[in-house]
Design an enzyme around this catalytic site. Structure first.
Site, PDB file in Angstrom:
ATOM      1  N   GLY A  13       2.154  93.758  -1.591  1.00 53.25           N
ATOM      2  CA  GLY A  13       3.020  92.589  -1.830  1.00 53.25           C
ATOM      3  C   GLY A  13       3.335  92.461  -3.310  1.00 53.25           C
ATOM      4  N   GLY A  16       6.373  90.604  -4.696  1.00 52.35           N
ATOM      5  CA  GLY A  16       6.495  89.182  -4.343  1.00 52.35           C
ATOM      6  C   GLY A  16       6.211  88.259  -5.523  1.00 52.35           C
ATOM      7  N   GLN A  17       6.265  86.960  -5.235  1.00 53.06           N
ATOM      8  CA  GLN A  17       6.111  85.952  -6.290  1.00 53.06           C
ATOM      9  C   GLN A  17       4.770  86.102  -7.019  1.00 53.06           C
ATOM     10  OE1 GLN A  17       5.316  81.996  -4.956  1.00 53.06           O
ATOM     11  NE2 GLN A  17       5.921  81.038  -6.879  1.00 53.06           N
ATOM     12  N   ARG A  41      10.166  96.421   1.137  1.00 48.81           N
ATOM     13  CA  ARG A  41      11.629  96.498   1.155  1.00 48.81           C
ATOM     14  C   ARG A  41      12.271  95.990  -0.130  1.00 48.81           C
ATOM     15  NH1 ARG A  41      11.415  94.381   6.563  1.00 48.81           N
ATOM     16  NH2 ARG A  41      11.321  96.120   8.026  1.00 48.81           N
ATOM     17  N   ASP A  58       4.398 100.861   4.549  1.00 47.42           N
ATOM     18  CA  ASP A  58       4.469  99.907   5.644  1.00 47.42           C
ATOM     19  C   ASP A  58       3.029  99.655   6.077  1.00 47.42           C
ATOM     20  OD1 ASP A  58       4.650  98.499   7.958  1.00 47.42           O
ATOM     21  OD2 ASP A  58       5.770 100.032   9.077  1.00 47.42           O
ATOM     22  N   TYR A 148       2.298  81.005  10.725  1.00 52.99           N
ATOM     23  CA  TYR A 148       1.728  81.434   9.439  1.00 52.99           C
ATOM     24  C   TYR A 148       0.307  80.882   9.287  1.00 52.99           C
ATOM     25  CZ  TYR A 148       1.220  81.485   4.306  1.00 52.99           C
ATOM     26  OH  TYR A 148       0.773  81.666   3.024  1.00 52.99           O
ATOM     27  N   LYS A 152      -3.453  82.695   9.108  1.00 53.30           N
ATOM     28  CA  LYS A 152      -4.395  82.470   7.998  1.00 53.30           C
ATOM     29  C   LYS A 152      -5.768  82.052   8.541  1.00 53.30           C
ATOM     30  CE  LYS A 152      -1.806  83.589   4.475  1.00 53.30           C
ATOM     31  NZ  LYS A 152      -2.074  84.873   3.784  1.00 53.30           N
ATOM     32  N   ILE A 178       2.530  77.721  -4.924  1.00 51.63           N
ATOM     33  CA  ILE A 178       2.428  78.309  -6.260  1.00 51.63           C
ATOM     34  C   ILE A 178       3.778  78.187  -6.981  1.00 51.63           C
ATOM     35  CG2 ILE A 178       1.864  80.385  -7.589  1.00 51.63           C
ATOM     36  CD1 ILE A 178      -0.551  79.299  -6.006  1.00 51.63           C
TER      37      ILE A 178
HETATM   38  N1  SER Z   1       3.530  78.529  -0.184  1.00 51.55           N
HETATM   39  C1  SER Z   1       3.188  78.843   1.167  1.00 51.55           C
HETATM   40  C2  SER Z   1       4.281  78.473   2.106  1.00 51.55           C
HETATM   41  O1  SER Z   1       4.982  77.549   1.830  1.00 51.55           O
HETATM   42  C3  SER Z   1       1.925  78.129   1.558  1.00 51.55           C
HETATM   43  O2  SER Z   1       0.872  79.027   1.547  1.00 51.55           O
HETATM   44  O3  SER Z   1       4.424  79.063   3.120  1.00 51.55           O
END
Ligand code: SER
Length: 325
Positions: A13, A16-17, A41, A58, A148, A152, A178
């Site tokens: 990742g 990513g951010q 990607r 992948d 999601y 987790k 974040i």
């Molecule tokens: N920042 C994440 C989201 O909004 C939370 O873990 O999905």
């Protein structure tokens, strides 16, 4: 396993951010060639490409990740790749497959290759509408209403199982939203707290997808990186939990954030147009009790709302402010 020294790191990742900034921080600390960035990607930034090794994989295909672990003699993985909450609700099946499939593969690789350590982020999304929302405790109801969040919770259980059953030294934090100035988040519910800064600087206008009184726990990127690296470097005897630790930075409403930004951009105007993400935000905590992380491995955030806003405005004004458009 835990007494092994971390020398060769893989970050999934990495485009990513969080991954993009964490990779750079790890390269500064452990040396550029010892930190392999793995994307999928998304196009990597120039900084990511020029500062050390970059690969694509992948991660739902175990062999694809395994190849890289062997090629670079990896002993530590930061497994950040995941589908976030809002995107996950658009395609829950894919969120399950990507989030659970990749975590299972990485845990299996950690077990088989006897990796020294593994980091995997959990989230405030493990909590749900029946969880106490103020100062949410470490031990509490985990009944999320998003796919999601379900990945987790299941991930936390799986990590804990791999520690108990196979001795994999996996460590985890329940990240709040974040906020950062380098790479935009993608597909999360807390994304408004980042987008708002870009729009305030570029257009002086923003339409926020949650209500003005929506309060969520947030953290500024320097604190996120500090928490992650501190947890990974903590002596094994100080890390007693291998599911995930609550960590907090700050909590504010969307309206309070707007008021803080207006101190720097007085003509900034924010409208509110809540969409499906409002229900997700309403099911998450407003503030987090992170006393266990503070006690066990010395966690303490540096940034509050005022510090974070000042720094974000300063960074983004330099890059996107008037004259830079
Ligand atoms: N920042 C994440 C989201 O909004 C939370 O873990 O999905």
């Amino acid at each position: 396993m835990s007494d092994k020294v971390m020398k060769r790191i893989l970050v999934t990742g990495a485009t990513g951010q969080i991954g993009s900034e964490l990779t750079i921080a790890l390269r500064r600390k452990y040396g550029r060639d010892n930190v392999v960035a793995v994307g999928h990607r998304k196009q990597p930034s120039e900084t990511l490409l020029s500062s050390g090794p970059y690969e694509t994989a992948d991660l739902t295909d175990k062999a694809s990740a395994e190849k890289l672990v062997k090629k670079y003699e990896i002993d530590t993985i930061y497994h950040l790749a995941a589908i976030l909450s809002a995107t996950g609700e658009k395609n829950p099946q894919q969120a399950w497959n990507v989030n659970m499939g990749s975590l299972y593969n990485i845990l299996e690789i950690a077990r088989e290759q006897k990796l020294a350590r593994l980091f995997w982020p959990s989230s405030i999304a493990v909590f749900g509408p029946t969880t106490p929302r103020i100062s949410t405790p470490q031990e509490t109801v985990l009944l999320p209403h998003t796919m999601y969040g379900i990945t987790k919770v299941a991930g936390e259980l799986l990590c804990n199982y791999y520690f108990i059953r196979f001795g994999v030294d996996v460590r985890s934090l329940r990240y709040p939203g974040i906020i950062s100035s380098e790479v935009l988040p993608g597909g999360g519910t807390t994304d408004y707290a980042v987008e708002i800064f870009y729009e305030a600087i570029k257009k002086r206008r923003y339409t926020c997808f949650v209500r003005e009184d929506t309060v969520l726990p947030m953290m500024y990127m320097p604190d996120c990186i500090k928490a992650t690296i501190d947890l990974m470097e903590a002596e094994p005897s100080r890390v007693k939990r291998h599911d995930s630790y609550n960590v907090a930075g700050m909590s504010f409403s969307a309206g309070e954030l707007v008021a803080e930004i207006k101190k720097y951009v007085p003509d900034f105007r924010c409208d509110y147009k809540p969409d499906f993400r409002q229900a997700i935000a309403d099911s998450w905590p407003m503030s987090i009790d992170d006393s266990l992380a503070r006690k066990e491995w010395g966690w303490k955030p540096d940034y509050d709302l005022a510090d974070m806003t000042r720094d974000m405005i300063e960074k983004l004004s330099k890059r996107h402010g008037e004259g830079k458009l």
